[in-house]
Scaffold this motif. Structure first.
Motif, mmCIF file in Angstrom:
data_model
loop_
_atom_site.group_PDB
_atom_site.id
_atom_site.type_symbol
_atom_site.label_atom_id
_atom_site.label_comp_id
_atom_site.label_asym_id
_atom_site.label_seq_id
_atom_site.Cartn_x
_atom_site.Cartn_y
_atom_site.Cartn_z
ATOM 1 N N GLN A 102 -14.860 65.706 -5.342
ATOM 2 C CA GLN A 102 -14.438 66.409 -4.131
ATOM 3 C C GLN A 102 -14.457 67.911 -4.403
ATOM 4 O O GLN A 102 -13.835 68.380 -5.364
ATOM 5 C CB GLN A 102 -13.041 65.965 -3.694
ATOM 6 N N GLU A 112 -18.032 65.047 -1.772
ATOM 7 C CA GLU A 112 -17.158 64.988 -0.617
ATOM 8 C C GLU A 112 -16.410 66.319 -0.501
ATOM 9 O O GLU A 112 -16.191 66.996 -1.499
ATOM 10 C CB GLU A 112 -16.112 63.875 -0.787
ATOM 11 N N TYR A 114 -12.931 68.396 -0.169
ATOM 12 C CA TYR A 114 -11.599 68.057 -0.651
ATOM 13 C C TYR A 114 -10.698 67.685 0.529
ATOM 14 O O TYR A 114 -10.437 68.501 1.412
ATOM 15 C CB TYR A 114 -10.957 69.208 -1.431
#
Length: 243
Positions: A102, A112, A114
């Motif tokens: 993240q 991804e 966060y």
């Protein structure tokens, strides 16, 4: 030292750890050794999230000292941490460990974004979560990122893997008579300016009552030993008498 058995851990690694014996970059063999230790920790029932620095590729403060504008240099350092996070993710997944990266700087093609609740859900499912790109803001170190994420993830402790086996009253690489502490208070670290983590990170851990465990990650098997409450390390906490 007998340390309490923690359950959810944030593991903070300096980027230099991933260099192995090299002077720059990422050493695949070192990544694999560290990944095997993380895998062993997850198999032992620990919930692990990670923050990896970027000093093996680019360090913001060093770049600023050489003439880069500080904010731009810090952003460059954040990008270096993304490279390290992807390297660790690749290595962990080759070992069969489900891992998510993240990033605090959105990079949809490789990670991804966060999202705290999503990260916590990943950990509840047994996945290792690697937090990349620092806080997403300049002027903050990856130490501070580690303390912040440890608080956000409700971690029981922050484990800082370094090249020394704890906190000393002087640099043990330069002063042969340096003394290692078994336990310290956060206030002692701040007052004596001991080089554990930067002051912002130490204060954040103090205020959220998150112990910091400093140990040598370069010694194979040491992470597992320290997690068991064995091995050599220094624990920093609000009440060092209970360490």
């Amino acid at each position: 030292m007998t340390a309490p058995r923690f359950k959810r851990i944030l593991l903070k690694l300096s980027g230099e750890v991933l260099m192995g014996q090299g002077q720059f970059g990422i050493d695949p063999a070192t990544c694999e050794r560290v990944a095997r230790e993380v895998k062993a920790a997850t198999e032992a029932g620990f919930e692990i999230c990670m923050v990896v620095g970027g000093g093996n590729i680019f360090r913001g403060l060093a770049g600023a000292a050489q003439g880069f504008e500080r904010a731009s240099a810090d952003y460059m350092g954040m990008l270096a941490t993304v490279m390290n996070a992807l390297a660790m993710q690749n290595t962990l997944e080759r070992l069969g460990v489900d891992t998510r990266v993240q990033s605090a700087i959105p990079m949809a093609s490789v990670s991804e974004p966060y999202i705290r609740r999503k990260a916590m859900r990943h950990m509840e499912k047994g996945r290792v979560v690697i937090f990349a790109a620092g806080t997403g803001l300049p002027f903050f170190t990856t130490d501070t990122t580690a303390a912040l994420r440890a608080a956000e993830m409700n971690c029981d402790a922050l484990f800082k893997g370094t090249s020394v086996d704890g906190v000393y009253n002087a640099d043990p690489k330069k002063v042969t008579s340096a003394t290692r502490y078994d336990a310290l208070s956060f206030d002692r670290v701040l007052v004596d300016n001991l080089k554990v983590m930067d002051a912002t990170a130490v204060a954040l851990c103090r205020d959220n009552d998150i112990p910091i465990v400093v140990f040598n990650i370069r010694d194979e098997g040491n992470l597992e030993a320290v997690l068991r409450g064995e091995g050599t390390s220094t624990i920093v906490r609000n009440d060092p008498a209970t360490a």
